[in-house]
Structures are given as C-alpha cells and as structure tokens.
Scaffold this motif. Structure first.
Motif, PDB file in Angstrom:
ATOM      1  N   LEU A 103     -10.878  44.798 -59.514  1.00 29.97           N
ATOM      2  CA  LEU A 103     -10.652  45.462 -60.786  1.00 29.97           C
ATOM      3  C   LEU A 103     -11.544  46.689 -60.976  1.00 29.97           C
ATOM      4  CD1 LEU A 103     -10.387  42.388 -63.153  1.00 29.97           C
ATOM      5  CD2 LEU A 103      -8.526  43.759 -62.197  1.00 29.97           C
ATOM      6  N   SER A 104     -12.579  46.836 -60.157  1.00 25.56           N
ATOM      7  CA  SER A 104     -13.495  47.955 -60.323  1.00 25.56           C
ATOM      8  C   SER A 104     -13.173  49.066 -59.331  1.00 25.56           C
ATOM      9  CB  SER A 104     -14.942  47.481 -60.106  1.00 25.56           C
ATOM     10  OG  SER A 104     -15.127  46.992 -58.805  1.00 25.56           O
ATOM     11  N   SER A 105     -13.645  50.262 -59.647  1.00 24.06           N
ATOM     12  CA  SER A 105     -13.444  51.403 -58.744  1.00 24.06           C
ATOM     13  C   SER A 105     -14.627  52.350 -58.895  1.00 24.06           C
ATOM     14  CB  SER A 105     -12.144  52.126 -59.079  1.00 24.06           C
ATOM     15  OG  SER A 105     -11.967  53.235 -58.233  1.00 24.06           O
ATOM     16  N   PRO A 106     -15.326  52.725 -57.805  1.00 25.03           N
ATOM     17  CA  PRO A 106     -15.070  52.269 -56.455  1.00 25.03           C
ATOM     18  C   PRO A 106     -15.388  50.790 -56.269  1.00 25.03           C
ATOM     19  CG  PRO A 106     -17.090  53.528 -56.502  1.00 25.03           C
ATOM     20  CD  PRO A 106     -16.473  53.654 -57.867  1.00 25.03           C
ATOM     21  N   LYS A 107     -14.746  50.143 -55.318  1.00 26.44           N
ATOM     22  CA  LYS A 107     -14.862  48.708 -55.153  1.00 26.44           C
ATOM     23  C   LYS A 107     -16.169  48.330 -54.482  1.00 26.44           C
ATOM     24  CE  LYS A 107      -9.864  47.968 -54.816  1.00 26.44           C
ATOM     25  NZ  LYS A 107      -9.465  49.301 -55.181  1.00 26.44           N
ATOM     26  N   PRO A 108     -16.740  47.164 -54.839  1.00 32.44           N
ATOM     27  CA  PRO A 108     -17.924  46.693 -54.132  1.00 32.44           C
ATOM     28  C   PRO A 108     -17.632  46.500 -52.654  1.00 32.44           C
ATOM     29  CG  PRO A 108     -17.593  45.450 -56.153  1.00 32.44           C
ATOM     30  CD  PRO A 108     -16.360  46.270 -55.941  1.00 32.44           C
ATOM     31  N   GLU A 109     -18.644  46.760 -51.828  1.00 34.02           N
ATOM     32  CA  GLU A 109     -18.511  46.597 -50.388  1.00 34.02           C
ATOM     33  C   GLU A 109     -19.133  45.277 -49.975  1.00 34.02           C
ATOM     34  OE1 GLU A 109     -16.743  48.561 -48.744  1.00 34.02           O
ATOM     35  OE2 GLU A 109     -16.654  50.380 -49.947  1.00 34.02           O
ATOM     36  N   HIS A 110     -18.388  44.462 -49.236  1.00 37.06           N
ATOM     37  CA  HIS A 110     -18.878  43.180 -48.736  1.00 37.06           C
ATOM     38  C   HIS A 110     -19.303  43.335 -47.289  1.00 37.06           C
ATOM     39  CE1 HIS A 110     -16.595  42.000 -52.247  1.00 37.06           C
ATOM     40  NE2 HIS A 110     -17.080  40.791 -52.174  1.00 37.06           N
ATOM     41  N   GLY A 111     -20.414  42.670 -46.921  1.00 35.50           N
ATOM     42  CA  GLY A 111     -20.857  42.720 -45.533  1.00 35.50           C
ATOM     43  C   GLY A 111     -21.187  41.357 -45.010  1.00 35.50           C
ATOM     44  N   LEU A 125     -31.692  44.393 -56.596  1.00 39.15           N
ATOM     45  CA  LEU A 125     -31.500  43.472 -55.483  1.00 39.15           C
ATOM     46  C   LEU A 125     -31.557  42.032 -55.985  1.00 39.15           C
ATOM     47  CD1 LEU A 125     -31.197  42.801 -52.487  1.00 39.15           C
ATOM     48  CD2 LEU A 125     -33.691  43.054 -52.255  1.00 39.15           C
ATOM     49  N   ILE A 126     -30.520  41.251 -55.640  1.00 39.09           N
ATOM     50  CA  ILE A 126     -30.401  39.867 -56.093  1.00 39.09           C
ATOM     51  C   ILE A 126     -30.059  38.976 -54.903  1.00 39.09           C
ATOM     52  CG2 ILE A 126     -29.089  38.269 -57.566  1.00 39.09           C
ATOM     53  CD1 ILE A 126     -28.566  40.622 -59.452  1.00 39.09           C
ATOM     54  N   ARG A 127     -30.633  37.770 -54.849  1.00 39.28           N
ATOM     55  CA  ARG A 127     -30.237  36.760 -53.876  1.00 39.28           C
ATOM     56  C   ARG A 127     -29.321  35.765 -54.573  1.00 39.28           C
ATOM     57  NH1 ARG A 127     -33.480  36.249 -49.330  1.00 39.28           N
ATOM     58  NH2 ARG A 127     -31.734  35.004 -48.544  1.00 39.28           N
ATOM     59  N   GLY A 128     -28.131  35.536 -54.005  1.00 37.17           N
ATOM     60  CA  GLY A 128     -27.210  34.594 -54.622  1.00 37.17           C
ATOM     61  C   GLY A 128     -25.841  34.633 -53.990  1.00 37.17           C
ATOM     62  N   ASP A 129     -24.869  34.050 -54.671  1.00 35.23           N
ATOM     63  CA  ASP A 129     -23.506  33.934 -54.154  1.00 35.23           C
ATOM     64  C   ASP A 129     -22.874  35.315 -53.982  1.00 35.23           C
ATOM     65  OD1 ASP A 129     -20.979  32.377 -53.607  1.00 35.23           O
ATOM     66  OD2 ASP A 129     -20.340  33.571 -55.328  1.00 35.23           O
ATOM     67  N   CYS A 130     -22.165  35.480 -52.840  1.00 35.85           N
ATOM     68  CA  CYS A 130     -21.543  36.770 -52.531  1.00 35.85           C
ATOM     69  C   CYS A 130     -20.036  36.642 -52.327  1.00 35.85           C
ATOM     70  CB  CYS A 130     -22.188  37.383 -51.290  1.00 35.85           C
ATOM     71  SG  CYS A 130     -23.948  37.736 -51.472  1.00 35.85           S
ATOM     72  N   GLY A 131     -19.450  35.592 -52.878  1.00 44.03           N
ATOM     73  CA  GLY A 131     -18.005  35.448 -52.810  1.00 44.03           C
ATOM     74  C   GLY A 131     -17.449  35.280 -51.423  1.00 44.03           C
ATOM     75  N   GLY A 132     -18.148  34.556 -50.556  1.00 46.71           N
ATOM     76  CA  GLY A 132     -17.665  34.314 -49.202  1.00 46.71           C
ATOM     77  C   GLY A 132     -18.220  35.271 -48.175  1.00 46.71           C
ATOM     78  N   ALA A 133     -18.903  36.327 -48.600  1.00 50.03           N
ATOM     79  CA  ALA A 133     -19.522  37.274 -47.677  1.00 50.03           C
ATOM     80  C   ALA A 133     -21.017  36.981 -47.575  1.00 50.03           C
ATOM     81  CB  ALA A 133     -19.292  38.699 -48.152  1.00 50.03           C
ATOM     82  N   ALA A 164      -9.111  43.014 -40.307  1.00 53.26           N
ATOM     83  CA  ALA A 164      -8.265  41.903 -40.767  1.00 53.26           C
ATOM     84  C   ALA A 164      -9.076  40.648 -41.033  1.00 53.26           C
ATOM     85  CB  ALA A 164      -7.195  41.611 -39.716  1.00 53.26           C
ATOM     86  N   LYS A 165     -10.300  40.549 -40.437  1.00 55.56           N
ATOM     87  CA  LYS A 165     -11.101  39.344 -40.604  1.00 55.56           C
ATOM     88  C   LYS A 165     -12.224  39.518 -41.618  1.00 55.56           C
ATOM     89  CE  LYS A 165     -10.127  37.298 -36.130  1.00 55.56           C
ATOM     90  NZ  LYS A 165     -10.680  36.643 -34.925  1.00 55.56           N
ATOM     91  N   LEU A 166     -12.204  40.600 -42.377  1.00 51.71           N
ATOM     92  CA  LEU A 166     -13.207  40.774 -43.423  1.00 51.71           C
ATOM     93  C   LEU A 166     -13.001  39.737 -44.507  1.00 51.71           C
ATOM     94  CD1 LEU A 166     -13.243  44.636 -43.874  1.00 51.71           C
ATOM     95  CD2 LEU A 166     -15.076  43.228 -42.950  1.00 51.71           C
ATOM     96  N   PRO A 167     -14.094  39.294 -45.160  1.00 51.11           N
ATOM     97  CA  PRO A 167     -13.947  38.323 -46.247  1.00 51.11           C
ATOM     98  C   PRO A 167     -13.166  38.925 -47.398  1.00 51.11           C
ATOM     99  CG  PRO A 167     -16.172  39.220 -46.200  1.00 51.11           C
ATOM    100  CD  PRO A 167     -15.487  39.690 -44.938  1.00 51.11           C
ATOM    101  N   PRO A 168     -12.417  38.099 -48.152  1.00 54.24           N
ATOM    102  CA  PRO A 168     -11.624  38.621 -49.266  1.00 54.24           C
ATOM    103  C   PRO A 168     -12.509  39.153 -50.373  1.00 54.24           C
ATOM    104  CG  PRO A 168     -11.689  36.228 -49.323  1.00 54.24           C
ATOM    105  CD  PRO A 168     -12.313  36.636 -48.012  1.00 54.24           C
ATOM    106  N   ARG A 169     -12.029  40.185 -51.060  1.00 47.85           N
ATOM    107  CA  ARG A 169     -12.769  40.702 -52.202  1.00 47.85           C
ATOM    108  C   ARG A 169     -12.605  39.762 -53.394  1.00 47.85           C
ATOM    109  NH1 ARG A 169     -11.166  46.275 -50.664  1.00 47.85           N
ATOM    110  NH2 ARG A 169     -13.056  47.359 -50.054  1.00 47.85           N
ATOM    111  N   SER A 170     -13.622  39.747 -54.229  1.00 51.34           N
ATOM    112  CA  SER A 170     -13.553  38.929 -55.433  1.00 51.34           C
ATOM    113  C   SER A 170     -12.655  39.608 -56.461  1.00 51.34           C
ATOM    114  CB  SER A 170     -14.955  38.773 -56.029  1.00 51.34           C
ATOM    115  OG  SER A 170     -15.451  40.026 -56.448  1.00 51.34           O
ATOM    116  N   THR A 171     -12.303  38.857 -57.536  1.00 44.97           N
ATOM    117  CA  THR A 171     -11.481  39.430 -58.594  1.00 44.97           C
ATOM    118  C   THR A 171     -12.163  40.642 -59.208  1.00 44.97           C
ATOM    119  OG1 THR A 171     -10.573  37.260 -59.080  1.00 44.97           O
ATOM    120  CG2 THR A 171     -10.354  38.946 -60.788  1.00 44.97           C
ATOM    121  N   ALA A 172     -13.474  40.531 -59.407  1.00 39.77           N
ATOM    122  CA  ALA A 172     -14.207  41.642 -60.010  1.00 39.77           C
ATOM    123  C   ALA A 172     -14.108  42.879 -59.147  1.00 39.77           C
ATOM    124  CB  ALA A 172     -15.670  41.252 -60.223  1.00 39.77           C
ATOM    125  N   SER A 173     -14.183  42.700 -57.823  1.00 41.74           N
ATOM    126  CA  SER A 173     -14.147  43.855 -56.939  1.00 41.74           C
ATOM    127  C   SER A 173     -12.775  44.503 -56.951  1.00 41.74           C
ATOM    128  CB  SER A 173     -14.511  43.453 -55.509  1.00 41.74           C
ATOM    129  OG  SER A 173     -13.468  42.714 -54.900  1.00 41.74           O
TER     130      SER A 173
END
Length: 269
Positions: free
Chosen positions: A261-269, A159-167, A250-259
């Motif tokens: 490129l990875s599979s399964p993709k990180p989930e943003h909330g 668990l980390i507190r920090g930037d979440c790429g807009g989410a 349609a209004k979910l925040p965009p995924r980051s570049t890292a997300s």
C-alpha cells in the motif's frame, strides 16, 4: 505477479557476477572449477548477454562435463597476455636463483586479448540449479554492528530488531525504518543490516520506475553492499550471498500488506 523480463535479466546478470567468482562456495557443483572474472569482464558479459548466469571457456565447459551447443554465439571478454620475466633482487639488481643456481621467473601481465566464453544456457546437459541460501551462524565481527547502525541513524532511519514479515530484514522508506530479524545469529544479523544499509544508501529517486517494478535489481545492489562490507571485515557470506542472488527474484519473500500500500515500497532482504 511474475517479475518483468528486464528485472529478471538484471538479477541474473548480477547472479553471474557471483557464481563465476565463488570457488568452493557450496553453490553449483561446477562452480568450484570456475575462473575468477574481473569486474570489466563482468560488464562486458552483461552488455553482450544480459541474462547470463555463469560463464566459462569452451574447453572449461568440456572439462566440467558440458558441451557448448553448435551455433551458439560466443561472449567476447578480455584475456591476459603475459610474458616470462626473470626475478631480480631490487637491492643488487642480480638475478634471484633457486637452491640449484637456476634463475627464477614469473609471468608478467603485458596486455589483454579477446577470448571467447559461453554461458550456462548455451551448454548441454543443463547446469544444475543453485541451492537455497542458509542463514549464517556464529558471531559478528567486533564493532561492525554498531558502526553500521550508526550509519543507518545518520541517514535518518530508525533501526529496530523484530518481525520482518518472512524476510530477514526490511527497509521502509516512508516510515524511515530499518528492521532486522531478532531470532538469527549475530553473523546473519550484521550481514542483513549491511544489506538493508545498501537499500538506505541507494535510495530510489522520486518516481524512479525500478524502485517498485524491478525488485530483483534492488536486491542485487543491496546484497552486493552486504557482501563487500562483510568481506572487508573477514566475515564470509559467500554461501548465503551467491545462492541468494542466483535464486532469482521469483524466490524473494512476499511483501507485507503495508508494503503493497505504500510507495515507494519497503525493500525486503
């Protein structure tokens, strides 16, 4: 890329779950007049009209200033059948009376019957769109953050507190990491952590198609976990949750570049 129709339907189905149960939540103008529907009726609605967003009876729609269009097919759900029962004292068996000596009665559920309801998409004029969710303010319930953080760690995630790429938060399955924004109030942070814990606990199986394709469904699942957990600790997240779910994929925040490129993709909330 636009979300798939099945994904959108899943999102909107869960959206109806929230919007029909949120009197006074600050969502749609007519929401405060909506009946509270049971889980069984939510499922019946989903089976008959997967893209439903908000349901009400014919007269209820009229009372809210809308008219069901001619030819629309009703959604059949279960309505209560009750009977009038006299209140009695459990100790003495005697009827309970009011100050004027009149017997007291209550309505007792004795069964159910089919009733007809209609979705917001079946009425005119159109039902207004829900507002954007607003971040929660204030303190979190005592001890809730620590308890949720412990569960995250038990599942093998850091668990980390920090930037979440807009989410507000994200869950990275490959990196085994859960991240929560550091610049929000404690109430929002703990709700987001509960949301991400939902992603952790409802992990996709290897190769599960909707893990990446149906992002809306996964967000509904995770936000449902957050809502229930918060409610159990007397934290009202209804304004955020209902508007977040009702807004759609349609209004979910965009995924980051890292997300991407990875599979399964990180989930943003």
């Amino acid at each position: 890329m636009r979300p798939s129709s099945s994904c959108t339907s899943s999102w909107r189905t869960a959206s109806r779950t929230w919007t029909t149960r949120t009197p006074g939540s600050g969502g749609w103008g007519s929401t405060s007049k909506q009946h509270r529907y049971s889980f069984n009726n939510v499922m019946l609605t989903m089976l008959q009209k997967p893209d439903a967003t908000m349901i009400a009876g014919y007269r209820a729609w009229q009372a809210m200033g809308h008219q069901v269009r001619r030819g629309e097919k009703a959604i059949k759900i279960l309505g209560p059948v009750t009977r009038k029962v006299e209140l009695v004292d459990r100790a003495t068996g005697e009827p309970i009376r009011d100050n004027d000596g009149r017997p007291q009665y209550v309505r007792q559920l004795v069964g159910v019957r089919p009733v007809s309801v209609f979705d917001a998409s079946q009425v005119d004029p159109p039902v207004e769109s829900p507002p954007e969710p607003t971040l929660l303010r204030g303190q979190a319930p005592p001890g809730l953050w620590d308890s949720l953080a412990e569960l995250v760690e038990v599942e093998g995630f850091q668990l980390i507190r920090g930037d979440c790429g807009g989410a507000n938060g994200l869950t990275d399955y490959l990196g085994r990491e859960v991240r929560v924004r550091a610049d929000v109030d404690d109430a929002q942070a703990v709700k987001t952590l509960a949301h991400e814990l939902g992603h952790v606990l409802i992990q996709p199986e290897p190769g599960e198609p909707y893990a990446c394709a149906c992002r809306g469904r996964r967000e509904v699942e995770a936000e449902s976990v957050a809502f229930v957990v918060a409610a159990a600790h007397h934290l009202d997240t209804s304004q955020y949750t209902f508007n977040y779910v009702a807004a759609g994929p349609a209004k979910l925040p965009p995924r980051s570049t890292a997300s991407r490129l990875s599979s399964p993709k990180p989930e943003h909330g």
